[in-house]
Scaffold this motif. Structure first.
Motif, PDB file in Angstrom:
ATOM      1  N   LEU A 114      25.940  84.439  -3.216  1.00 56.84           N
ATOM      2  CA  LEU A 114      26.404  85.342  -2.167  1.00 56.84           C
ATOM      3  C   LEU A 114      25.829  86.716  -2.446  1.00 56.84           C
ATOM      4  O   LEU A 114      26.233  87.396  -3.383  1.00 56.84           O
ATOM      5  N   GLY A 115      24.850  87.124  -1.658  1.00 45.06           N
ATOM      6  CA  GLY A 115      24.229  88.416  -1.904  1.00 45.06           C
ATOM      7  C   GLY A 115      23.038  88.657  -1.007  1.00 45.06           C
ATOM      8  O   GLY A 115      22.575  87.765  -0.286  1.00 45.06           O
ATOM      9  N   ASP A 116      22.535  89.864  -1.061  1.00 45.27           N
ATOM     10  CA  ASP A 116      21.435  90.337  -0.226  1.00 45.27           C
ATOM     11  C   ASP A 116      20.102  90.032  -0.910  1.00 45.27           C
ATOM     12  O   ASP A 116      19.878  90.424  -2.063  1.00 45.27           O
ATOM     13  N   TRP A 117      19.205  89.352  -0.200  1.00 46.34           N
ATOM     14  CA  TRP A 117      17.899  89.045  -0.763  1.00 46.34           C
ATOM     15  C   TRP A 117      17.149  90.298  -1.194  1.00 46.34           C
ATOM     16  O   TRP A 117      16.408  90.277  -2.180  1.00 46.34           O
ATOM     17  N   LEU A 118      17.363  91.392  -0.520  1.00 48.57           N
ATOM     18  CA  LEU A 118      16.625  92.612  -0.836  1.00 48.57           C
ATOM     19  C   LEU A 118      17.000  93.181  -2.193  1.00 48.57           C
ATOM     20  O   LEU A 118      16.269  94.006  -2.745  1.00 48.57           O
ATOM     21  N   VAL A 119      18.119  92.733  -2.742  1.00 48.74           N
ATOM     22  CA  VAL A 119      18.526  93.118  -4.106  1.00 48.74           C
ATOM     23  C   VAL A 119      18.937  91.849  -4.851  1.00 48.74           C
ATOM     24  O   VAL A 119      20.019  91.766  -5.417  1.00 48.74           O
ATOM     25  N   ASN A 120      18.044  90.857  -4.878  1.00 51.30           N
ATOM     26  CA  ASN A 120      18.401  89.517  -5.358  1.00 51.30           C
ATOM     27  C   ASN A 120      18.582  89.403  -6.867  1.00 51.30           C
ATOM     28  O   ASN A 120      19.280  88.515  -7.351  1.00 51.30           O
ATOM     29  N   GLY A 121      17.922  90.256  -7.636  1.00 52.74           N
ATOM     30  CA  GLY A 121      18.107  90.234  -9.085  1.00 52.74           C
ATOM     31  C   GLY A 121      17.399  89.113  -9.821  1.00 52.74           C
ATOM     32  O   GLY A 121      17.583  88.961 -11.042  1.00 52.74           O
ATOM     33  N   LEU A 122      16.575  88.320  -9.155  1.00 47.56           N
ATOM     34  CA  LEU A 122      15.835  87.259  -9.833  1.00 47.56           C
ATOM     35  C   LEU A 122      14.727  87.868 -10.688  1.00 47.56           C
ATOM     36  O   LEU A 122      14.153  88.896 -10.347  1.00 47.56           O
ATOM     37  N   PRO A 123      14.385  87.218 -11.792  1.00 52.13           N
ATOM     38  CA  PRO A 123      13.302  87.737 -12.637  1.00 52.13           C
ATOM     39  C   PRO A 123      11.947  87.656 -11.929  1.00 52.13           C
ATOM     40  O   PRO A 123      11.735  86.839 -11.029  1.00 52.13           O
ATOM     41  N   ASP A 124      11.038  88.495 -12.343  1.00 52.21           N
ATOM     42  CA  ASP A 124       9.669  88.445 -11.836  1.00 52.21           C
ATOM     43  C   ASP A 124       9.056  87.077 -12.126  1.00 52.21           C
ATOM     44  O   ASP A 124       9.305  86.478 -13.188  1.00 52.21           O
ATOM     45  N   ALA A 125       8.233  86.595 -11.194  1.00 47.20           N
ATOM     46  CA  ALA A 125       7.435  85.374 -11.383  1.00 47.20           C
ATOM     47  C   ALA A 125       8.279  84.198 -11.852  1.00 47.20           C
ATOM     48  O   ALA A 125       7.855  83.404 -12.700  1.00 47.20           O
ATOM     49  N   SER A 126       9.476  84.055 -11.288  1.00 45.57           N
ATOM     50  CA  SER A 126      10.399  83.012 -11.751  1.00 45.57           C
ATOM     51  C   SER A 126      10.466  81.797 -10.832  1.00 45.57           C
ATOM     52  O   SER A 126      11.138  80.817 -11.158  1.00 45.57           O
ATOM     53  N   ALA A 127       9.775  81.826  -9.688  1.00 45.65           N
ATOM     54  CA  ALA A 127       9.847  80.720  -8.734  1.00 45.65           C
ATOM     55  C   ALA A 127       8.449  80.231  -8.383  1.00 45.65           C
ATOM     56  O   ALA A 127       7.483  80.999  -8.379  1.00 45.65           O
ATOM     57  N   ASP A 128       8.355  78.941  -8.090  1.00 40.58           N
ATOM     58  CA  ASP A 128       7.079  78.340  -7.690  1.00 40.58           C
ATOM     59  C   ASP A 128       6.871  78.383  -6.183  1.00 40.58           C
ATOM     60  O   ASP A 128       5.732  78.431  -5.708  1.00 40.58           O
ATOM     61  N   ALA A 129       7.955  78.326  -5.427  1.00 42.65           N
ATOM     62  CA  ALA A 129       7.867  78.299  -3.969  1.00 42.65           C
ATOM     63  C   ALA A 129       9.125  78.902  -3.372  1.00 42.65           C
ATOM     64  O   ALA A 129      10.188  78.911  -3.995  1.00 42.65           O
ATOM     65  N   ALA A 130       8.991  79.412  -2.155  1.00 43.51           N
ATOM     66  CA  ALA A 130      10.131  80.002  -1.459  1.00 43.51           C
ATOM     67  C   ALA A 130       9.965  79.776   0.031  1.00 43.51           C
ATOM     68  O   ALA A 130       8.855  79.592   0.526  1.00 43.51           O
TER      69      ALA A 130
END
Length: 295
Positions: A114-130
């Motif tokens: 539950l949160g805003d994508w614009l402040v998602n807090g995920l680490p840099d380069a942590s996903a392969d696809a979106a």
């Protein structure tokens, strides 16, 4: 960029989906996005799942990959792709009601935030696809939407954006009577054209590997929604009271506008496929995407 005459923000978007949650699930279903018809004989459920599967194909998803569902709604798209493609998914939604529904339908490989994508807090380069299926429209800062996706994706990562788009150089009456009211009634801070989306994606560092205009193949979604809504209002007193008394009841007016916007070409539906360069500068594998001009 089409901008509504009443400013919209993330709080307004969340309130819209929270308040109208019972209506959305009965009229749009748990996916809360358009269906994609290939033959015209698909059921609405089959068409909705076809759009999800198209996104999975365009991304070229591989089992075990880490993925992000930007604007995941009730989590149904994330669950389907986790189950059919073997990927792990982090989903983001602004709506507490949607997050609650998702938590009640858990899948081991899916985490809903539950949160805003614009402040998602995920680490840099942590996903392969979106992917972002009809959620970029709700972003207050669209350049930042693309920038955050680029930051979170690893080198070679892929992004697919399915978006409501404004007709390029739409005439004044289309803007005044269709596009601007659709933005205002649907809590869209803005609606961009294909060219504006592509420019923002390029500015964020992406390469464009595919675009397809599927307006004709998704437009019947709104006649189906209109019939469902009429039925709900006729037979369900509580739903009728909510639809007619809610703060966000004005959205009901958008359904006939959306039908007309598609029929006149004022609004388009585009599937944009993007890649982040690998460390050696090559593009990621976008799967089976292709470039098509609008039809």
């Amino acid at each position: 960029m089409i901008v509504p005459d009443i400013s919209q923000n993330a709080v307004a978007v969340a309130d819209h989906y929270d308040e109208l949650d019972p209506i959305y699930r009965r009229v749009w279903g748990e996916h809360v996005h358009h269906g994609l018809w290939a033959t015209g004989r698909e059921t609405p459920t089959e068409a909705v799942e076809a759009l999800v599967d198209t996104v999975g194909d365009r991304l070229g998803l591989v089992p075990g990959e880490a993925c992000v569902d930007i604007g995941c709604g009730y989590g149904s798209t994330a669950r389907r792709l986790a189950e059919t493609r073997g990927v792990r998914v982090d989903g983001f939604t602004l709506s507490a009601e949607q997050a609650h529904y998702a938590s009640a339908h858990p899948v081991a490989a899916v985490d809903i935030h539950l949160g805003d994508w614009l402040v998602n807090g995920l680490p840099d380069a942590s996903a392969d696809a979106a992917w972002a299926i009809e959620s970029s429209e709700h972003m207050v800062d669209k350049p930042r939407f693309f920038a955050e996706a680029h930051r979170v994706l690893s080198p070679g990562g892929r992004l697919v954006v399915c978006a409501w788009l404004a007709e390029t150089d739409a005439s004044g009456w289309k803007v005044r009577h269709l596009l601007e009211p659709i933005c205002r009634e649907g809590r869209l801070p803005s609606m961009g054209t294909r060219q504006e989306y592509e420019a923002m994606a390029l500015a964020a560092g992406f390469s464009i590997t595919g675009y397809e205009d599927v307006s004709r193949r998704v437009a019947r979604t709104w006649t189906i929604c209109a019939r469902r809504l009429v039925k709900v209002l006729l037979v369900d007193r509580d739903a009728r009271r909510l639809a007619l008394g809610a703060r966000n009841r004005v959205f009901v007016l958008s359904i006939p506008r959306l039908i007309l916007a598609y029929r006149t070409g004022a609004m388009r539906y585009g599937i944009l496929t993007l890649s982040k360069a690998t460390e050696n500068g090559a593009l990621g594998d976008p799967g089976t995407t292709r470039h098509q001009d609008p039809i």
